[in-house]
Design a protein around this motif. Structure first.
Motif: not given
Length: 353
Positions: A142-149
């Protein structure tokens, strides 16, 4: 004026039928902790008071409508919802799981808006969180989708740092996911994180083989010869200290892991079994490679002991302290490198700024 050294640490509540609320409260019971950071819990202040009473703590909460209103010296709770939630400790409940996601989404948006500096996530139950609106196997995806990188599941402790080439992938599908592109992405993520987040100037990284005995020259699989070895040579050609592949069965027992700043394991259990054996209760799950800091404890919801007041909070506590240190390290790296770039500019440009 707010003390700039005191950062805001956001805390998502996790599955409230599990040990999440308990380990959060136990961590915050030490009054000295408010001198180190400002906690911002994303949940509901009345519900947090219910948990405080259940676990017989005397903690008081400062309810706020948004994270930017959080006060230093207080345990702040962002009221993500107002309605009551039925809590049944130790029970799998999709309704409770939906509130875990509401907490996570609210905390993530606050992180993106810089209303909090780091995010520490309490454990969620992977089945309870699934819905039409949330179809991720866990926090990391989920965080990989919402945040950059490019995200990396990076398990860290005082004894060892270990990243995963593939994480929440069924064993039968692991080799299908292993590609040269993925290997290079993960090794670069580890290399960059060691430099930026851990202040290691020349990182040494070990890569574990995919197959038993690294495939025994193709007798037990060809992935090590065809994918891993050529990719590792390319890192050496770039001047990076990346070594391997190492046979996983003897790598840890021989203490070889102590020679490296980090290890990349091919799949979940190949890495997590030795990591938790060496560090359980003090290990931290760090989502490296993203433009924000997120950590979590190295355990799950522990439904079997939920509500009993016997959960060990040390891993969650360590996740908070680690997130703070990682944030400070990253800010220091940015500051030093910004200064280095400034000194490289022509003298007349610096004088005319």
């Amino acid at each position: 004026m707010r003390n700039q050294s005191i950062i805001k640490v956001g805390i998502s509540i996790g599955d409230m039928n599990g040990v999440g609320p308990e380990i959060i409260l136990k961590t915050l019971e030490d009054k000295r902790i408010l001198d180190l950071f400002t906690p911002v819990i994303f949940a509901n202040s009345k519900l947090m008071s219910f948990f405080a009473k259940h676990y017989k703590t005397k903690l008081k909460f400062n309810g706020v409508s948004k994270a930017s209103d959080a006060l230093d010296g207080k345990i702040n709770v962002v009221n993500v919802w107002r309605e009551g939630v039925d809590i049944n400790f130790g029970k799998e409940d999709k309704n409770v799981g939906s509130y875990a996601i509401k907490s996570l989404k609210s905390a993530t948006q606050a992180l993106i808006r810089n209303e909090i500096q780091t995010l520490v996530t309490a454990p969620i139950h992977k089945n309870s969180i699934q819905s039409d609106e949330f179809k991720f196997p866990g926090h990391t995806d989920f965080l990989a989708k919402e945040l950059r990188g490019d995200s990396l599941m990076f398990m860290v402790s005082n004894q060892i740092r270990l990243g995963l080439l593939t994480d929440h992938v069924p064993v039968k599908d692991v080799v299908n996911h292993i590609t040269t592109k993925l290997l290079k992405q993960k090794v670069n993520a580890i290399h960059n994180s060691l430099k930026v987040d851990f202040n290691i100037r020349e990182p040494k990284i070990a890569v574990l083989g995919v197959n038993p005995h690294n495939g025994d020259n193709g007798v037990i699989g060809t992935e090590d010869d065809e994918i891993i070895k050529p990719a590792l040579k390319s890192f050496v050609d770039e001047g990076k200290f990346v070594f391997g592949p190492y046979a996983a069965d003897s790598f840890f027992g021989s203490q070889n892991y102590k020679k490296f700043d980090a290890i990349l394991a091919a799949y979940h259990d190949q890495g997590l079994i030795p990591f938790k054996t060496l560090s359980f209760g003090k290990g931290v799950n760090f989502t490296a490679g993203l433009n924000r800091i997120r950590t979590s404890p190295d355990h799950g919801t522990a439904f079997d002991i939920a509500g009993k007041g016997i959960a060990d909070h040390k891993s969650f506590q360590e996740a908070i302290f680690t997130s703070i240190q990682l944030f400070k390290n990253r800010m220091e790296y940015i500051r030093l490198n910004k200064n280095a770039l400034e000194t490289q500019k022509p003298q007349e440009y610096r004088n005319n700024k």
